[in-house]
Motif scaffolding. Structure first.
Motif, short mmCIF file in Angstrom:
data_model
loop_
_atom_site.label_atom_id
_atom_site.label_comp_id
_atom_site.label_asym_id
_atom_site.label_seq_id
_atom_site.Cartn_x
_atom_site.Cartn_y
_atom_site.Cartn_z
N THR A 114 0.82 -1.22 0.00
CA THR A 114 0.00 0.00 0.00
C THR A 114 0.85 1.27 0.00
O THR A 114 0.41 2.31 -0.49
CB THR A 114 -0.93 0.00 1.23
N SER A 115 2.07 1.19 0.54
CA SER A 115 2.91 2.39 0.58
C SER A 115 3.41 2.77 -0.81
O SER A 115 3.49 3.95 -1.16
CB SER A 115 4.10 2.16 1.52
N GLU A 116 3.75 1.76 -1.63
CA GLU A 116 4.22 2.04 -2.98
C GLU A 116 3.08 2.03 -4.00
O GLU A 116 3.21 2.59 -5.09
CB GLU A 116 5.28 1.01 -3.40
N GLY A 117 1.96 1.39 -3.65
CA GLY A 117 0.79 1.43 -4.51
C GLY A 117 0.77 0.40 -5.63
O GLY A 117 0.47 0.75 -6.77
N PHE A 118 1.07 -0.87 -5.31
CA PHE A 118 1.01 -1.91 -6.34
C PHE A 118 0.60 -3.23 -5.70
O PHE A 118 0.65 -3.39 -4.46
CB PHE A 118 2.35 -2.07 -7.07
N VAL A 163 11.54 -3.71 -4.65
CA VAL A 163 10.90 -3.48 -3.36
C VAL A 163 10.13 -4.72 -2.92
O VAL A 163 9.73 -4.82 -1.76
CB VAL A 163 9.95 -2.27 -3.42
N ALA A 164 9.92 -5.66 -3.83
CA ALA A 164 9.28 -6.93 -3.51
C ALA A 164 9.79 -7.99 -4.48
O ALA A 164 9.95 -7.71 -5.67
CB ALA A 164 7.76 -6.82 -3.60
N VAL A 179 9.33 -6.56 -8.30
CA VAL A 179 8.77 -5.26 -8.67
C VAL A 179 9.78 -4.18 -8.32
O VAL A 179 10.31 -4.15 -7.20
CB VAL A 179 7.44 -4.98 -7.95
N ILE A 180 10.06 -3.31 -9.28
CA ILE A 180 10.93 -2.16 -9.08
C ILE A 180 10.10 -0.89 -9.21
O ILE A 180 9.32 -0.74 -10.16
CB ILE A 180 12.08 -2.14 -10.10
N VAL A 181 10.22 0.00 -8.24
CA VAL A 181 9.51 1.28 -8.26
C VAL A 181 10.55 2.39 -8.28
O VAL A 181 11.35 2.52 -7.34
CB VAL A 181 8.58 1.43 -7.04
N SER A 182 10.55 3.17 -9.36
CA SER A 182 11.53 4.25 -9.52
C SER A 182 10.82 5.59 -9.54
O SER A 182 9.78 5.74 -10.20
CB SER A 182 12.32 4.06 -10.83
N LEU A 258 2.69 6.15 -13.06
CA LEU A 258 1.52 6.71 -12.38
C LEU A 258 1.97 7.51 -11.17
O LEU A 258 2.77 7.03 -10.36
CB LEU A 258 0.56 5.59 -11.95
N SER A 259 1.46 8.74 -11.08
CA SER A 259 1.68 9.59 -9.91
C SER A 259 3.15 9.75 -9.55
O SER A 259 3.55 9.63 -8.38
CB SER A 259 0.90 9.05 -8.71
#
Length: 277
Positions: A114-118, A163-164, A179-182, A258-259
């Motif tokens: 929920t913190s990263e949104g995926f 991140v996961a 999953v990578i969030v940049s 996104l965002s």
């Protein structure tokens, strides 16, 4: 005046005692007796079935309560996979309710950040990457700590770090999903790179080091664009192969922006086992 009561009792062959008659008479001064009436009654001992009837009712009630409680515990704890079996009867309903976070549905669990949104699903027998789990535990411990925060901003040092990540237990990491969030600018658009094919080629070049590692080669197999009209998000689905003298991997990736965040989900497997997956 005197009241005289006469009781007549008898005992039958079944050991049942009965009071046959009760005579009530009153004697007057002139010696006459007046009969007020007679009452017939009988008293019979209860049978064993009648004696234990209340206990049987109590036992049945407690048995039903115990079975009901055990059923709830069994469903809640997924004993014997009973909860997963029930959810598998209507998998879409269970997934819409996000119940696969707790119970596997059709062989898959769900990861939600929920913190990263995926969120995404992965095979139920896979486990989380231990390094990432330890790092997440340290982060939660730090958030609960009363010590002052460090001078750094607390962001990940390497934005390309997952991140996961999940994979089979005891594996070497060749088979996994991550999953990578940049972070990107709010006005960033993947469409700036072109169509689905151009985006796929850009991602492959980034993964292989953009020519800085000549021994690593990437080949784009397929790319397509999928749009979500409700969320107004475009997903780029890519399939490619990465090869080097030491490994050969088959990858499937999904990218979207996104965002102010660029999300990249990547699932990889050794090329030799890809047909089985």
């Amino acid at each position: 005046m005197a009241l005289q009561n006469c009781f007549h009792a008898c005992k039958n062959s079944n050991n049942n005692v009965s009071l046959r008659k009760i005579h009530m008479t009153q004697s007057s001064n002139d010696g006459r007796k007046e009969n007020f009436g007679e009452v017939s009654s009988s008293v019979r001992p209860r049978s064993p079935a009648e004696e234990f009837a209340p206990l049987a009712a109590t036992f049945r009630r407690r048995l039903l309560v115990g079975v009901g409680s055990a059923s709830l515990v069994g469903v809640g704890a997924n004993f014997g996979g009973v909860t997963s079996f029930l959810l598998g009867l209507s998998p879409e309903s269970g997934r819409n309710l996000k119940l696969d976070v707790l119970y596997p549905i059709k062989g898959f669990n769900r990861c939600i950040d929920t913190s990263e949104g995926f969120e995404f699903i992965y095979p139920e027998n896979w486990v989380g990457d231990q390094t990432l789990l330890y790092r997440a535990a340290e982060k939660r411990e730090f958030e609960r700590s009363l010590d002052p925060p460090p001078l750094s901003n607390g962001r990940r040092k390497n934005v390309n770090e997952p991140v996961a990540a999940f994979g089979p237990p005891g594996s070497t990491g060749e088979l996994n999903v991550s999953v990578i969030v940049s972070p990107v600018s709010p006005d960033f658009s993947i469409e700036a790179f072109g169509g689905a094919k151009e985006v796929g080629e850009t991602v492959v070049r980034t993964i292989t080091g953009a020519g800085r590692r000549p021994d690593v080669k990437g080949t784009l197999i397929e790319s397509r664009l999928r749009e979500d009209p409700l969320r107004k998000v475009k997903y780029y689905e890519l399939e490619f192969r990465v090869e080097s003298p030491s490994f050969q991997r088959h990858n499937v990736a999904v990218c979207c922006a996104l965002s102010g965040k660029l999300y990249t989900l990547n699932a990889q497997a050794p090329e030799s086992t890809w047909p089985e997956i």
